[in-house]
Write an enzyme that holds these catalytic residues in place. Structure first.
Site, short mmCIF file in Angstrom:
data_model
loop_
_atom_site.label_atom_id
_atom_site.label_comp_id
_atom_site.label_asym_id
_atom_site.label_seq_id
_atom_site.Cartn_x
_atom_site.Cartn_y
_atom_site.Cartn_z
N ASP A 184 0.85 -1.20 0.00
CA ASP A 184 0.00 0.00 0.00
C ASP A 184 0.89 1.26 0.00
O ASP A 184 0.40 2.38 -0.09
CB ASP A 184 -1.01 0.00 1.16
CG ASP A 184 -0.34 -0.01 2.53
OD1 ASP A 184 0.90 -0.13 2.60
OD2 ASP A 184 -1.07 0.11 3.54
N ASP B 208 -1.25 -6.19 -0.46
CA ASP B 208 -1.38 -5.55 0.86
C ASP B 208 -2.86 -5.27 1.15
O ASP B 208 -3.57 -4.77 0.28
CB ASP B 208 -0.63 -4.22 0.84
CG ASP B 208 0.32 -4.06 2.01
OD1 ASP B 208 0.25 -4.88 2.96
OD2 ASP B 208 1.14 -3.13 1.98
N GLU C 53 -0.94 -5.54 8.60
CA GLU C 53 -0.05 -4.97 9.62
C GLU C 53 -0.59 -5.27 11.02
O GLU C 53 -1.80 -5.20 11.25
CB GLU C 53 0.08 -3.45 9.43
CG GLU C 53 0.74 -3.08 8.12
CD GLU C 53 0.87 -1.57 7.93
OE1 GLU C 53 0.57 -0.80 8.86
OE2 GLU C 53 1.28 -1.17 6.83
N GLU D 125 9.86 -4.39 9.99
CA GLU D 125 10.23 -3.07 9.45
C GLU D 125 10.79 -2.17 10.54
O GLU D 125 10.16 -1.96 11.59
CB GLU D 125 9.00 -2.41 8.79
CG GLU D 125 9.34 -1.03 8.22
CD GLU D 125 8.31 -0.48 7.24
OE1 GLU D 125 7.35 -1.18 6.90
OE2 GLU D 125 8.50 0.68 6.83
O1 KIV Z 1 3.67 -1.14 1.60
C1 KIV Z 1 4.82 -1.59 1.47
O2 KIV Z 1 5.50 -1.39 0.45
C2 KIV Z 1 5.37 -2.37 2.58
C3 KIV Z 1 6.81 -2.74 2.53
C4 KIV Z 1 7.66 -1.55 2.78
C5 KIV Z 1 7.14 -3.86 3.43
O3 KIV Z 1 4.66 -2.68 3.48
#
Ligand code: KIV
Length: 258
Positions: A44, A83, A115, A182
């Site tokens: 995202d 995501d 997340e 992260e």
């Molecule tokens: O949204 C994204 O690109 C991510 C990565 C940085 C792990 O969550």
């Protein structure tokens, strides 16, 4: 043949590092896939990287579906992880499953990512029970930016580190096939990596994770702002500016089109 989630676990057991990248469109996904990268994340982060938004929070399911579908058409071999955007997995486990199904069925994703740790373990278990592989994401979780008070390194105190370890274990217990770590201290990421059977994929979490993930526009040098944890392998923005100027010059001189 498409990479399977079990292949990633085998890579961890064999001590083979996993390289993952984000992609948001068909041509980039196709190039990354042709290079043999086993995991492509349609993050995202596209909200900021390709849509010019200030955070990932305004990204919607419709936007994600649009980009996941483009990437899925370009990636024939890699695991394509879609995501789950903000607000699509917090209301209930049923709602989370409904949205995960959309990313897989309509978007063509192989897996989804969300997340959070302990707080989302129920949602993870529900999605996994339907056959959809789930990637976890802990540490700096950008969808929580307002609660975290900015994009800061997480897990710096002993109690914060303990909570992240508990999150990682809760995610593994709920059935994730891997966990993104992260922006956390390298030592903590190493401990989590050792404690888990599933692979950890780090970004700003040091070299001891089982794999690394980078935002594709960072490694290609497409954006002006490069986060501290990113490595710019080339500065495509300069190359593109040069090409655009050369083209405009040829058109202006009347030499283009012959
Ligand atoms: O949204 C994204 O690109 C991510 C990565 C940085 C792990 O969550």
């Amino acid at each position: 043949m498409r990479v399977a989630i079990h292949d990633l676990k085998k890579m961890k057991s064999a001590g083979q590092k996993i390289a993952a990248l984000t992609a948001y469109d068909y041509p980039t996904a196709k190039l990354i896939d042709e290079c043999g990268i086993p995991v492509i994340l349609v993050g995202d982060s596209l909200g900021m990287v390709v849509l010019g938004l200030e955070s990932t929070i305004p990204v919607t399911m419709e936007v994600m579906l649009h980009h996941v579908a483009a990437v899925a058409r370009g990636a024939k071999r890699a695991i394509v992880v879609g995501d789950m955007p903000f607000g699509t997995y917090h209301l209930s486990a049923e709602d989370a499953l409904r949205n995960a199904i959309r990313l897989v069925q309509q978007g063509g994703a192989t897996a989804v990512k969300l997340e959070g740790g302990v707080a989302v373990a129920e949602q993870v278990a529900k999605i996994v029970s339907s056959g959809i592989p789930v990637m976890g994401h802990i540490g700096l979780t950008p969808q929580y930016v307002h609660q975290l008070g900015g994009y800061k390194v997480q897990g710096k105190t002993a109690s914060a580190a303990e909570r992240l370890m508990a999150d990682a274990k809760a995610l593994e217990g709920a059935g994730v096939f891997s966990v993104v770590l992260e922006c956390m201290p390298s030592q903590l990421a190493a401990e989590i990596t050792k404690a888990l059977e599933v692979p950890t994929i780090g970004i700003g979490a040091g070299p001891h994770c089982d794999g690394q993930i980078q935002v594709v526009s960072d490694v290609l040098g497409l954006s002006d702002y490069i986060p501290k944890h990113a490595k710019q392998f080339v500065k495509l923005s300069d190359i593109i500016r040069g090409v655009v100027k050369d083209y405009a010059d040829e058109v202006a001189k009347g030499t283009f089109g012959h």
